[in-house]
Design an enzyme around this catalytic site. Structure first.
Site: not given
Ligand SMILES: *Cc1c(COP(=O)(O)O)cnc(C)c1O
Length: 356
Positions: A34, A128
């Site tokens: 992302k 979250r």
């Molecule tokens: C963005 C995201 C991740 C990745 O997080 P990082 O800290 O970049 O490894 C993992 N799980 C979810 C649900 C996310 O939204």
């Protein structure tokens, strides 16, 4: 310029090192794309490096990668009722927390004759996404009865919103919860996704003890892309931290006072900035601004200091006045943190260039 220079070989290297390291304890990885706007070349580097899944929070990014021919299993990290049909058509797996959305996924699964896989997210304290553990059994019971839908796992996410550490206790609770659900419903879940780049510290200790519990998957963006864990932003040994470099063009370079002069009011963003008088300094302006990236997350190359920014200008200190000037048209190089990377990759003004 501005342009972001991307070293794909370094991203692939980071992915390979992490896949081997986590894989040695039976943990598979989802490469999280992302922060790169689902860039297909970057996703391909992650797949080359060994991830079994590419995960993104935006269905549009997944579509982009699929159209570009990236071959892997795609995971949608953030589901929405209004995108249920696109999700079934484009993602192999999605992370979910709401019954209405899951029921819609099943509905479109039937309509399009596809089996959609879901991972149910559990709230472990970061506040979250996720169901409270006490609400999990009811949802699971309803979900397993739905047609064209397969519950493949459970997931949790910490250190994102509330800044709650994914420590041994949280991971043990999550493992135990998984085992309880598997026992209650006589299921064998294949993906137990314990977290993100902030899980590294937990993993290091668990690796030493050989105690990862039921956790067999992590979703990693920052560690792969920037070579750091995300709980303390420490560098992970053996990984590259500068796979992304932002270059911006010098458009003004002059000796000026370091204190603004005249009657003071708010700046263009409603702040009342405070300045330190350093006398006359060499000041450099680069063609980069808040429109292009999160300036607060940038690190500048040696010899410069970031003084501030506005929508289209970053103002840099370049040492004592009277010394050799920084040439107009030359480039200044910046390191990016995850927030700056996310913003820069999303900006239409920032050119993306792959370098070897
Ligand atoms: C963005 C995201 C991740 C990745 O997080 P990082 O800290 O970049 O490894 C993992 N799980 C979810 C649900 C996310 O939204």
């Amino acid at each position: 310029m501005p342009r972001i220079e991307i070293a794909l070989s370094q991203i692939e290297h980071n992915t390979r090192v992490l896949c081997q390291r986590y894989g040695s304890q039976g943990i598979s990885l989802m490469g999280v794309s992302k922060a790169t706007l689902g860039d297909p070349a970057i996703a391909r580097a992650m797949v080359q490096g060994g991830v079994q899944f590419i995960a993104d929070s935006r269905i549009e990014n997944i579509q982009r990668m699929k159209i570009a021919g990236v071959k892997t299993q795609f995971v949608l990290l953030r589901s929405a009722l209004g995108q249920a049909e696109q999700t079934v058509l484009n993602a192999d797996i999605s992370l979910n927390t709401e019954w209405e959305t899951i029921a819609k996924l099943s509905h479109y699964g039937v309509m399009h004759n596809r089996i959609h896989q879901i991972i149910v997210m559990v709230e472990m304290g970061d506040l979250r996404e996720g169901l409270l553990p006490r609400d999990l059994p009811n949802l699971i019971q309803s979900v397993i009865a739905l047609p064209n839908l397969k519950l493949v796992g459970l997931g949790c996410n910490l250190a994102c919103y509330g800044g709650v550490k994914p420590d041994a206790l949280k991971m043990q609770e999550f493992s135990e919860l998984t085992i309880a659900i598997e026992t209650e419903f006589n299921l064998k879940l294949s993906i137990i996704s314990g977290g993100n780049s902030a899980n590294y510290e937990w993993f290091e200790a668990a690796e030493r003890l050989g105690e990862v519990g039921r956790i067999n998957n992590l979703r990693l963006g920052e560690s792969i892309l920037l070579g750091r864990e995300a709980a303390n932003r420490e560098i992970i040994p053996g990984l590259y931290t500068q796979a992304f470099q932002l270059m911006a063009e010098v458009i003004e370079s002059k000796d000026k006072p370091s204190m603004p002069y005249g009657d003071r009011c708010q700046d263009s963003f409603g702040n009342s900035p405070v300045f330190e008088n350093r006398g006359d300094r060499q000041r450099v302006i680069v063609a980069l601004g808040k429109q292009d990236t999160l300036v607060a997350g940038l690190g500048v190359e040696t010899g410069f200091e970031i003084l501030g920014s506005s929508s289209d200008h970053v103002i840099l200190d370049h040492g004592m006045a009277g010394l050799a000037r920084c040439a107009i048209g030359s480039a200044v190089r910046f390191d990016l943190d995850y927030g700056s990377l996310l913003a820069a990759m999303t900006s239409p003004f920032v050119q993306k260039k792959f370098v070897s």
